[in-house]
Design a protein around this motif. Structure first.
Motif, PDB file in Angstrom:
ATOM      1  N   VAL A 222      40.524  47.328   9.076  1.00 30.38           N
ATOM      2  CA  VAL A 222      41.752  46.631   8.686  1.00 30.38           C
ATOM      3  C   VAL A 222      42.959  47.537   8.890  1.00 30.38           C
ATOM      4  O   VAL A 222      43.984  47.378   8.245  1.00 30.38           O
ATOM      5  N   GLN A 223      42.834  48.486   9.815  1.00 36.51           N
ATOM      6  CA  GLN A 223      43.794  49.569   9.910  1.00 36.51           C
ATOM      7  C   GLN A 223      45.108  49.206  10.605  1.00 36.51           C
ATOM      8  O   GLN A 223      46.078  49.963  10.509  1.00 36.51           O
ATOM      9  N   ASP A 224      45.193  48.064  11.288  1.00 37.10           N
ATOM     10  CA  ASP A 224      46.306  47.787  12.188  1.00 37.10           C
ATOM     11  C   ASP A 224      47.681  48.024  11.569  1.00 37.10           C
ATOM     12  O   ASP A 224      48.541  48.667  12.167  1.00 37.10           O
ATOM     13  N   LYS A 225      47.910  47.480  10.371  1.00 31.40           N
ATOM     14  CA  LYS A 225      49.251  47.551   9.783  1.00 31.40           C
ATOM     15  C   LYS A 225      49.301  48.351   8.474  1.00 31.40           C
ATOM     16  O   LYS A 225      50.295  48.303   7.757  1.00 31.40           O
ATOM     17  N   LEU A 226      48.227  49.084   8.144  1.00 31.08           N
ATOM     18  CA  LEU A 226      48.195  49.825   6.885  1.00 31.08           C
ATOM     19  C   LEU A 226      49.246  50.939   6.882  1.00 31.08           C
ATOM     20  O   LEU A 226      49.376  51.691   7.842  1.00 31.08           O
ATOM     21  N   ILE A 227      49.961  51.078   5.775  1.00 29.20           N
ATOM     22  CA  ILE A 227      51.010  52.097   5.652  1.00 29.20           C
ATOM     23  C   ILE A 227      50.727  53.067   4.515  1.00 29.20           C
ATOM     24  O   ILE A 227      51.184  54.210   4.518  1.00 29.20           O
TER      25      ILE A 227
END
Length: 341
Positions: free
Chosen positions: A22-27
């Protein structure tokens, strides 16, 4: 989560650890508790520190409660991570040592110190960790000196003595080498003189049957030098030497080919080159002795720093009143034992 429809995800390490992409948009990633294994933290952070994340920078938070069990939990993680990294970071250089700290374990130590609520704890960790590194350096220094002393006092002198004796034999033997080229060739095999290399090679091969393990047998003479041999105990092959003041192994084949005779002649011709090679080896060994002596004379440069850190550690322990706390625990333990009796 990957397309941004959901913006917050909460879950356990087992549910949101290895294999979840689920890393695409993690901040940002938040650790609400301390797990039992360093690998659990790696798996958690692997969800955000992962190829495919569209953010150039991300943030990772760890939450601890001052004066809680968190300090003990991070102490366990620190101990486990240190042990694991000592094994996994083993280098190929052969040293049986490993660094006590790396980037991860230092982070756990800092978190543990912050959780304890006392800045002196962090200072104590830093002093103790530097001391551990210096103790390792001192241990390596002592081990290296023991090895250097053995090399300087025993190994190199023995090697130098052998090479000088070998050189002395070569210089004596080269005076007796005769010209065996063309019609000058002559060799004695089993008390019979041959001037034909082909005939000599056949007789030389037949004489191999006389050889025995661990027993030197004379097979003949060439240019005034004895040709001696033994039988290899493992492979049961002939081992041949030319023997004069020195002794020189000749790599021969277990056949009747003429090349074996030529190898005997080539060994005699090689004496001049061998002398040059051995002289170079002697010079190199003598330089090694000088270098060893210089290294042995070098003191351990961090000894004063060790003393300073030992004093600093004693001061911090005194301010933390660790001795008193340890005595209190001992008294409490004694009272508990008496009550049980």
């Amino acid at each position: 989560m990957r397309n941004g429809t959901k913006r917050i995800l909460i879950g356990s390490t087992s549910k949101m650890g290895a294999g979840m992409n689920v890393q695409d948009k993690l901040i940002a990633l938040h650790h609400f508790d301390c797990p039992w294994r360093p690998s659990d933290i790696e798996q958690r952070e692997g969800r955000i520190l992962r190829q495919g994340n569209q953010n150039e920078e991300v943030e990772i938070y760890r939450y601890v409660t001052e004066g809680s069990f968190d300090a003990y939990s991070y102490q366990l993680i620190q101990t486990k991570a240190t042990f694991i990294n000592q094994i996994m970071s083993n280098s190929s250089g052969g040293r049986r040592t490993a660094e006590d700290l790396d980037r991860d374990t230092l982070t756990y130590a800092e978190v543990k110190a912050l959780a304890s609520g006392n800045p002196l704890i962090l200072e104590k960790f830093k002093v103790e960790n530097e001391l551990k590194q210096l103790y390792l350096s001192k241990s390596r220094y002592d081990k290296s000196h023991i090895e250097l002393e053995a090399k300087y006092n025993t190994e190199l002198p023995r090697e130098l003595k052998y090479k000088k004796q070998y050189l002395s034999g070569l210089e004596e033997d080269i005076k007796n080498v005769k010209d065996l080229s063309a019609d000058n060739f002559v060799i004695t095999i089993r008390d019979k003189i041959y001037d034909s290399r082909k005939d000599a090679s056949t007789k030389f091969y037949e004489s191999f049957s006389l050889l025995k393990p661990r027993e030197e047998t004379k097979l003949g003479e060439i240019s005034g030098f004895d040709i001696v041999g033994t039988k290899d105990e493992l492979w049961y092959k002939p081992v041949i030497y030319i023997k004069g003041a020195g002794k020189y192994k000749v790599e021969i084949n277990n056949t009747d080919e003429i090349g074996n005779i030529l190898k005997l002649e080539n060994m005699l011709k090689s004496f001049d080159n061998k002398i040059g090679t051995v002289k170079d080896q002697i010079a190199y060994t003598e330089k090694q002795l000088i270098d060893c002596k210089e290294e042995l004379d070098k003191p351990f440069t961090q000894q004063e720093r060790i003393r300073e850190l030992q004093k600093e550690k004693a001061r911090i322990d005194n301010e933390l009143d660790l001795d008193k706390q340890e005595n209190t625990r001992s008294v409490e333990k004694t009272n508990e034992d008496e009550m049980e009796r």
